[in-house]
Design a protein around this motif. Structure first.
Motif, PDB file in Angstrom:
ATOM      1  N   ASP A 163       0.839  -1.197   0.000  1.00 37.86           N
ATOM      2  CA  ASP A 163       0.000   0.000   0.000  1.00 37.86           C
ATOM      3  C   ASP A 163       0.873   1.246   0.000  1.00 37.86           C
ATOM      4  O   ASP A 163       1.661   1.468   0.927  1.00 37.86           O
ATOM      5  CB  ASP A 163      -0.926  -0.004   1.220  1.00 37.86           C
ATOM      6  N   LEU A 164       0.732   2.029  -1.030  1.00 38.34           N
ATOM      7  CA  LEU A 164       1.536   3.246  -1.171  1.00 38.34           C
ATOM      8  C   LEU A 164       0.773   4.422  -0.580  1.00 38.34           C
ATOM      9  O   LEU A 164      -0.416   4.598  -0.849  1.00 38.34           O
ATOM     10  CB  LEU A 164       1.819   3.497  -2.659  1.00 38.34           C
ATOM     11  N   LEU A 165       1.478   5.205   0.215  1.00 36.72           N
ATOM     12  CA  LEU A 165       0.932   6.457   0.754  1.00 36.72           C
ATOM     13  C   LEU A 165       1.631   7.589   0.027  1.00 36.72           C
ATOM     14  O   LEU A 165       2.860   7.693   0.072  1.00 36.72           O
ATOM     15  CB  LEU A 165       1.220   6.523   2.263  1.00 36.72           C
ATOM     16  N   LEU A 166       0.825   8.395  -0.646  1.00 37.02           N
ATOM     17  CA  LEU A 166       1.388   9.435  -1.506  1.00 37.02           C
ATOM     18  C   LEU A 166       0.864  10.794  -1.058  1.00 37.02           C
ATOM     19  O   LEU A 166      -0.350  10.964  -0.916  1.00 37.02           O
ATOM     20  CB  LEU A 166       0.944   9.118  -2.938  1.00 37.02           C
ATOM     21  N   TYR A 167       1.759  11.726  -0.813  1.00 40.92           N
ATOM     22  CA  TYR A 167       1.366  13.121  -0.576  1.00 40.92           C
ATOM     23  C   TYR A 167       1.859  13.935  -1.761  1.00 40.92           C
ATOM     24  O   TYR A 167       3.065  13.992  -2.011  1.00 40.92           O
ATOM     25  CB  TYR A 167       1.980  13.672   0.709  1.00 40.92           C
ATOM     26  N   LEU A 168       0.931  14.528  -2.471  1.00 38.96           N
ATOM     27  CA  LEU A 168       1.254  15.276  -3.684  1.00 38.96           C
ATOM     28  C   LEU A 168       0.992  16.751  -3.465  1.00 38.96           C
ATOM     29  O   LEU A 168      -0.161  17.151  -3.270  1.00 38.96           O
ATOM     30  CB  LEU A 168       0.325  14.824  -4.807  1.00 38.96           C
ATOM     31  N   PRO A 169       2.043  17.581  -3.485  1.00 33.73           N
ATOM     32  CA  PRO A 169       1.789  19.009  -3.363  1.00 33.73           C
ATOM     33  C   PRO A 169       0.919  19.471  -4.532  1.00 33.73           C
ATOM     34  O   PRO A 169       1.099  18.988  -5.653  1.00 33.73           O
ATOM     35  CB  PRO A 169       3.184  19.651  -3.455  1.00 33.73           C
ATOM     36  N   LYS A 170      -0.016  20.363  -4.245  1.00 36.15           N
ATOM     37  CA  LYS A 170      -0.841  20.870  -5.351  1.00 36.15           C
ATOM     38  C   LYS A 170      -0.024  21.924  -6.077  1.00 36.15           C
ATOM     39  O   LYS A 170       0.406  22.910  -5.485  1.00 36.15           O
ATOM     40  CB  LYS A 170      -2.139  21.458  -4.803  1.00 36.15           C
TER      41      LYS A 170
END
Ligand code: GCU
Length: 412
Positions: A103-110
């Protein structure tokens, strides 16, 4: 804190430069048949594949050819007051929902344009990296027990945020980088079970029950998992595919170096306190030695690596050549002053002795010949930093990683 198993006194640990054995390192620019490598083309066509094959056969073990991954988004929403998107996605490592997954946890800056990403495995589950209550609690086997909120080798609510000091995610997002992390135990649980669980078994040939002596151990499996994460990231338009970074600490620093060596989609590689089997030269035998690591962690390397217990000079490769396999891409080697077990000086020297390869390929290599003062980032194509303190990942480490990445990677 990760336990360092002690196995009696029979293996002497060297902590004094004056006691180190005399040794000669293999020359990264001389091929196995004695040919001198004098051009970028000869490096690319002859020496690089040869070194890669030797590291596979003798150190980490050869990984299978990947199958095409598939993925399913588990959740998506705003994070950090809307500055970023948090996405959790299940990656099926063989493409099959019935097979192993992570399970990948991804935080993507807008951001209006594709962003660089740091991919890094974690030790204690995605939920340990932050207090963010939206992070799904993993069901996977956890190494720790009755500590940090782990019961019966399973994560509980109490373990949320247990490793957050190592993961300044909001700061990383503020600096414009996405973070992609997954629990390393999803890919292969970190204990010696003769490779019955984890990703290995899914790739056995008909009738095979464990990897052959030159086939993948756990480090190679974790690196394989990182490459499958890149398979996913490559499909995402929000990610800048020319600025995908791999980072890892300690055993996962060994892993990030091997992932960077084997997968050139990683544009920049960071190893933190990676030590023996990572950035540190094995022939020095300073701190943790090959014999010691094979005894404590028989599943990390391939079985052939045991041949080099107290016999490092017989190994056809040493770790400066692992750094060289990353060339000409930027690589940052990070040490901690008190982490003598990982041999900071040996980690520096691996960078120094990889320098001729980086120079042959037309880069500035490592800009210094002596270890820099504490906290001073050497920001050349081979980067190096040593900070005060212990075996750990700190906010100042992350600032250095991103300073390095800001300079070494420019968007196209
Ligand atoms: C032990 C091991 C090291 C490893 C470290 C870690 O100390 O001996 O090789 O890097 O664990 O992964 O934390």
């Amino acid at each position: 804190v990760l336990a360092m198993p002690l196995f009696g006194q029979e293996i002497k640990v060297l902590y004094d430069e004056a006691e180190l054995p005399q040794f000669t390192l293999p020359d990264p620019l001389v091929a196995a048949d004695g040919t001198k490598i004098t051009s970028a083309e000869a490096w690319r066509k002859i020496r690089r594949p040869e070194l890669l094959a030797m590291f596979e056969a003798e150190v980490y073990g050869k990984s299978p050819s990947p199958q095409k991954i598939s993925s399913r988004v588990l959740s998506e929403g705003d994070a950090f007051g809307g500055k970023a998107t948090r996405r959790q996605v299940r990656i099926f490592l063989t493409g099959e929902e019935a097979g192993p997954h992570t399970d990948l946890l991804l935080y993507l800056p807008k951001s209006g344009s594709p962003v660089p990403v740091v991919a890094a495995l974690n030790f204690k589950g995605n939920h340990s990296t932050s207090d963010d209550p939206e992070i799904l609690l993993p069901k996977s086997w956890m190494r720790a027990n009755d500590a940090d909120g782990i019961k019966n080798h399973t994560a509980t609510e109490k373990s949320r945020g247990a490793a957050k000091s190592r993961w300044p995610i909001e700061r990383i997002v503020d600096r414009g980088y996405a973070v992609a992390t997954a629990y390393y135990g999803d890919i292969d649980p970190d204990f010696d079970d003769q490779f019955q669980n984890g990703v290995h078994a899914a790739f056995y040939a008909e009738g095979q029950t464990k990897p052959a002596a030159d086939e993948w151990g756990s480090i190679a499996a974790w690196a394989f998992g990182l490459s499958r994460i890149v398979d996913y990231l490559e499909q995402q338009d929000a990610i800048d595919h020319d600025r995908m970074i791999v980072m890892g600490h300690s055993r996962l620093g060994k892993t990030s170096l091997w992932a960077g060596a084997t997968d050139e989609r990683f544009a920049l590689v960071i190893s933190n306190n990676s030590g023996c089997g990572g950035a540190a030269l094995s022939r020095r035998r300073f701190g943790e030695s090959v014999r010691r690591i094979n005894k404590s962690f028989p599943h990390w390397f391939c079985d052939n690596f045991v041949k080099y217990d107290d016999n490092e000079d017989a190994c056809p490769v040493d770790q400066h050549e692992l750094i060289a396999l990353i060339a000409p891409r930027p690589v940052l080697i990070c040490s901690a002053e008190e982490d003598r077990w990982a041999d900071p000086h040996g980690e520096f020297l691996a960078g120094l002795y990889a320098d001729p390869v980086y120079r042959l390929l037309g880069t500035d290599g490592l800009a210094v010949e002596e270890m820099p003062p504490l906290d001073q980032l050497v920001n050349s194509r081979i980067g190096y930093r040593i900070r005060p303190g212990k075996h750990d990942v700190t906010l100042s480490d992350w600032e250095a990683y991103l300073d390095f990445a800001d300079k070494q990677l420019t968007s196209k």
